[in-house]
Write an enzyme that holds these catalytic residues in place. Structure first.
Site, mmCIF file in Angstrom:
data_model
loop_
_atom_site.group_PDB
_atom_site.id
_atom_site.type_symbol
_atom_site.label_atom_id
_atom_site.label_comp_id
_atom_site.label_asym_id
_atom_site.label_seq_id
_atom_site.Cartn_x
_atom_site.Cartn_y
_atom_site.Cartn_z
ATOM 1 N N GLN A 161 9.494 5.335 46.737
ATOM 2 C CA GLN A 161 8.411 6.051 46.071
ATOM 3 C C GLN A 161 8.668 6.172 44.459
ATOM 4 O OE1 GLN A 161 6.614 9.612 47.288
ATOM 5 N NE2 GLN A 161 4.806 8.307 47.808
ATOM 6 N N GLU B 85 -0.784 9.771 14.637
ATOM 7 C CA GLU B 85 -1.615 11.138 14.443
ATOM 8 C C GLU B 85 -2.826 10.548 13.539
ATOM 9 O OE1 GLU B 85 1.541 10.490 14.022
ATOM 10 O OE2 GLU B 85 2.471 11.824 15.591
ATOM 11 N N LEU C 262 0.818 -1.293 0.182
ATOM 12 C CA LEU C 262 0.011 0.087 0.049
ATOM 13 C C LEU C 262 0.891 1.378 -0.018
ATOM 14 C CD1 LEU C 262 -3.133 0.849 0.502
ATOM 15 C CD2 LEU C 262 -2.659 1.092 2.978
ATOM 16 N N ILE D 95 7.599 -2.373 2.224
ATOM 17 C CA ILE D 95 6.642 -3.261 1.885
ATOM 18 C C ILE D 95 7.314 -4.525 2.491
ATOM 19 C CG2 ILE D 95 5.461 -4.728 0.373
ATOM 20 C CD1 ILE D 95 4.693 -1.546 0.624
ATOM 21 N N ARG E 88 -6.151 -3.769 13.979
ATOM 22 C CA ARG E 88 -5.486 -2.897 15.002
ATOM 23 C C ARG E 88 -5.871 -3.365 16.369
ATOM 24 N NH1 ARG E 88 -7.561 2.075 11.717
ATOM 25 N NH2 ARG E 88 -5.731 2.143 10.521
ATOM 26 N N GLU F 217 0.963 0.447 10.745
ATOM 27 C CA GLU F 217 -0.632 0.268 10.426
ATOM 28 C C GLU F 217 -1.410 1.584 11.236
ATOM 29 O OE1 GLU F 217 -2.044 -3.249 10.645
ATOM 30 O OE2 GLU F 217 -0.156 -4.033 10.002
ATOM 31 N N GLY G 191 21.682 -0.335 34.027
ATOM 32 C CA GLY G 191 22.364 -0.586 32.656
ATOM 33 C C GLY G 191 22.047 -1.804 31.954
HETATM 34 C C1 FAD Z 1 8.885 -1.621 9.766
HETATM 35 C C2 FAD Z 1 7.802 -1.100 8.848
HETATM 36 C C3 FAD Z 1 7.056 -2.035 8.252
HETATM 37 C C4 FAD Z 1 6.055 -1.734 7.313
HETATM 38 N N1 FAD Z 1 5.243 -2.660 6.351
HETATM 39 C C5 FAD Z 1 4.382 -2.233 5.539
HETATM 40 C C6 FAD Z 1 3.820 -3.065 4.568
HETATM 41 O O1 FAD Z 1 4.237 -4.403 4.683
HETATM 42 N N2 FAD Z 1 3.047 -2.552 3.730
HETATM 43 C C7 FAD Z 1 2.741 -1.259 3.646
HETATM 44 O O2 FAD Z 1 2.140 -0.903 2.713
HETATM 45 N N3 FAD Z 1 3.242 -0.293 4.417
HETATM 46 C C8 FAD Z 1 4.236 -0.825 5.314
HETATM 47 N N4 FAD Z 1 4.742 0.102 6.280
HETATM 48 C C9 FAD Z 1 4.529 1.643 5.953
HETATM 49 C C10 FAD Z 1 3.791 2.392 7.260
HETATM 50 O O3 FAD Z 1 2.209 1.717 7.055
HETATM 51 C C11 FAD Z 1 3.875 3.617 7.127
HETATM 52 O O4 FAD Z 1 5.303 4.095 7.434
HETATM 53 C C12 FAD Z 1 2.986 4.391 7.704
HETATM 54 O O5 FAD Z 1 1.668 4.368 7.269
HETATM 55 C C13 FAD Z 1 3.156 6.158 7.739
HETATM 56 O O6 FAD Z 1 3.544 6.463 6.315
HETATM 57 P P1 FAD Z 1 4.890 7.515 5.939
HETATM 58 O O7 FAD Z 1 5.950 6.763 6.816
HETATM 59 O O8 FAD Z 1 4.909 7.435 4.583
HETATM 60 O O9 FAD Z 1 4.374 8.811 6.852
HETATM 61 P P2 FAD Z 1 3.785 9.926 6.274
HETATM 62 O O10 FAD Z 1 2.494 9.797 5.467
HETATM 63 O O11 FAD Z 1 4.889 10.725 5.316
HETATM 64 O O12 FAD Z 1 3.595 10.979 7.647
HETATM 65 C C14 FAD Z 1 4.796 11.556 8.365
HETATM 66 C C15 FAD Z 1 4.539 11.741 9.503
HETATM 67 O O13 FAD Z 1 3.422 12.716 9.539
HETATM 68 C C16 FAD Z 1 2.361 12.208 10.440
HETATM 69 N N5 FAD Z 1 1.145 12.760 10.067
HETATM 70 C C17 FAD Z 1 0.532 12.541 8.851
HETATM 71 N N6 FAD Z 1 -0.611 13.575 8.424
HETATM 72 C C18 FAD Z 1 -0.573 14.208 9.479
HETATM 73 C C19 FAD Z 1 -1.274 15.146 9.945
HETATM 74 N N7 FAD Z 1 -2.542 15.756 8.972
HETATM 75 N N8 FAD Z 1 -1.550 15.947 10.933
HETATM 76 C C20 FAD Z 1 -0.499 15.407 12.065
HETATM 77 N N9 FAD Z 1 0.425 14.706 11.310
HETATM 78 C C21 FAD Z 1 0.318 13.865 10.370
HETATM 79 C C22 FAD Z 1 2.227 10.962 10.447
HETATM 80 O O14 FAD Z 1 1.545 10.277 11.088
HETATM 81 C C23 FAD Z 1 3.604 10.539 10.515
HETATM 82 O O15 FAD Z 1 4.103 10.405 11.657
HETATM 83 C C24 FAD Z 1 5.828 -0.338 7.192
HETATM 84 C C25 FAD Z 1 6.421 0.483 7.704
HETATM 85 C C26 FAD Z 1 7.535 0.218 8.709
HETATM 86 C C27 FAD Z 1 8.259 1.231 9.821
#
Ligand code: FAD
Length: 388
Positions: A284, A372, A130, A163, A248, A368, A345
């Site tokens: 505490q 945000e 995706l 991916i 989720r 997933e 440590g």
């Molecule tokens: C280890 C790993 C495995 C993954 N596996 C898969 C997979 O198998 N298949 C797949 O399709 N994807 C996969 N992903 C992708 C993952 O789903 C995306 O990284 C995630 O959806 C965020 O997209 P992005 O990294 O492009 O961030 P962006 O879309 O560029 O966003 C950057 C940051 O800005 C924040 N943001 C965005 N819009 C707003 C807003 N309106 N207001 C405030 N903050 C905002 C986001 O939350 C994020 O923190 C994987 C990611 C990782 C790290």
């Protein structure tokens, strides 16, 4: 919602807890701290035990031979399965089997025969494509991969990023824009074989996860038959989204499981480690960390159970799943962080599982649907507005 466990749930969770403690944790003592698989022979042996417990292929629907587990029970089981070093991303090293790509259950008979059933038999692996370099938080707008109809085929051009497992897969799901005028209704899901000309894994992307990595894919005049559209043309985004909302719940439960295991370690250590003439547990500052851990654990658990319960009753649960994911992933991160602080440590050494959990949990606030995005989902419902 009834939050007391019923007899069946109590029995299943206790069985899985015993399995993790008696079978998985002892093996991990001899494994590399970053191990992603079991020693040869062990996986087969453990899979047989799981089959004997009647819990193999947990997520597979009953009509395909799975146990047909309710979502609340599935959450509780996910919580137990995660309670070992590799448990966050590799719960019990996969010996409970896999339902594969859940979107495939919406496929037609030919697609099920060719992709779903071999996947359930462990003969084929798939990936979920995706996210793109242009963004994953808002895929409906970010997707630039384009599919254009050409006779009985579609020709796909574009790229995908992060991916998981595409370099080891036989096929995968690629979400591409088929009608740029229609926004999220213009995205279609294609089943793509990885040996099709035009499909290339351009590079691997290493992350905080031990061993596992994502990939960047290049799709260059990739020709896919029309029959490889999964679901309906233009309905790809809702196909992806429905499964992600449901996912989720076990995703959050796994984080809570890790937090439970970290809290057990923090309590045990605080009760025996002496500094300045007394055990840490009498201080505490430490007591409050332990209490805050418990609050984070119980809050996350209640929220994922509430979301699961609503889903089981056929009620809308998108808001609750988003809240559970946000609170559960962030809370679990705090729990492991505090557990490390209590250990000092040794907490950041690879002698203990805490450092792996700390690293890997950080991804859970992004994968997933980042935190945000979960807030955006909830704000939309509360304010009846778009995300701007
Ligand atoms: C280890 C790993 C495995 C993954 N596996 C898969 C997979 O198998 N298949 C797949 O399709 N994807 C996969 N992903 C992708 C993952 O789903 C995306 O990284 C995630 O959806 C965020 O997209 P992005 O990294 O492009 O961030 P962006 O879309 O560029 O966003 C950057 C940051 O800005 C924040 N943001 C965005 N819009 C707003 C807003 N309106 N207001 C405030 N903050 C905002 C986001 O939350 C994020 O923190 C994987 C990611 C990782 C790290």
């Amino acid at each position: 919602m009834d939050i007391a466990l019923n007899e069946e749930q109590r029995m299943i969770t206790e069985t899985v807890r015993r399995f993790v403690r008696n079978e998985i944790r002892p093996l991990e003592r001899d494994l590399d701290p970053d191990a992603v698989e079991l020693p040869p022979g062990e996986a087969d042996r453990l899979r047989e035990i799981v089959r004997g417990m009647g819990l193999y292929n947990l997520d597979v629907p009953e009509e395909y031979g799975g146990p047909g587990m309710a979502l609340t029970t599935r959450g509780l089981v996910a919580e137990e399965m995660a309670q070992h070093r590799a448990g966050l991303y590799l719960p019990c090293y996969g010996v409970f089997g896999s339902a594969g790509l859940v979107q495939l259950y919406s496929g037609n008979e030919a697609q099920k025969e060719r992709y779903l059933l071999p996947m359930l038999r462990g003969e084929k692996k798939g990936f979920f494509g995706l996210t793109e370099p242009s963004g994953g938080a808002d895929p409906a707008r970010a997707i630039q991969t384009r599919a254009i109809r050409d006779g009985d085929d579609w020709v796909i051009n574009g790229s995908k990023l992060f991916i998981s497992g595409a370099d080891r897969a036989d096929f995968g799901l690629i979400f591409a824009r088929t009608d740029p005028e229609k926004g999220r209704q213009g995205i279609t899901c294609f089943i793509v074989d990885t040996d099709m000309p035009g499909f290339e894994v351009r590079r691997v992307v290493h992350t905080l996860r031990s061993g596992n990595y994502g990939t960047e894919l290049s799709l260059d005049d990739l020709r896919v038959p029309h029959g490889n559209i999964l679901g309906e043309e233009g309905k790809g985004f809702s196909l992806a989204n429905t499964a992600l909302t449901r996912q989720r719940i076990p995703y959050t439960a796994g984080c809570i499981g890790v937090a439970v295991a970290a809290q057990e370690m923090a309590i045990a250590y605080a009760q025996q480690r002496e500094t300045f003439g007394a055990v840490l547990a009498t201080r505490q500052a430490i007591q409050w960390m332990i209490v805050d851990n418990e609050i984070d654990i119980r809050t996350g658990r209640l929220l994922y159970l509430q979301a699961a319960s609503k889903a089981e009753h056929g009620e809308p649960f998108r808001f609750e799943a988003a809240m559970a994911k946000l609170v559960g992933t962030e809370g679990a991160g705090r729990v492991v962080d505090r557990a490390i602080q209590i250990h000092g440590g040794i907490g950041v050494s690879k002698d203990l599982p805490l450092e792996r959990w700390y690293r890997e949990l950080r991804i859970r606030r992004i994968g997933e649907g980042p935190s945000e995005v979960q807030r955006i989902i909830m704000a939309r419902d509360l304010l009846s507005v778009g995300s701007g």
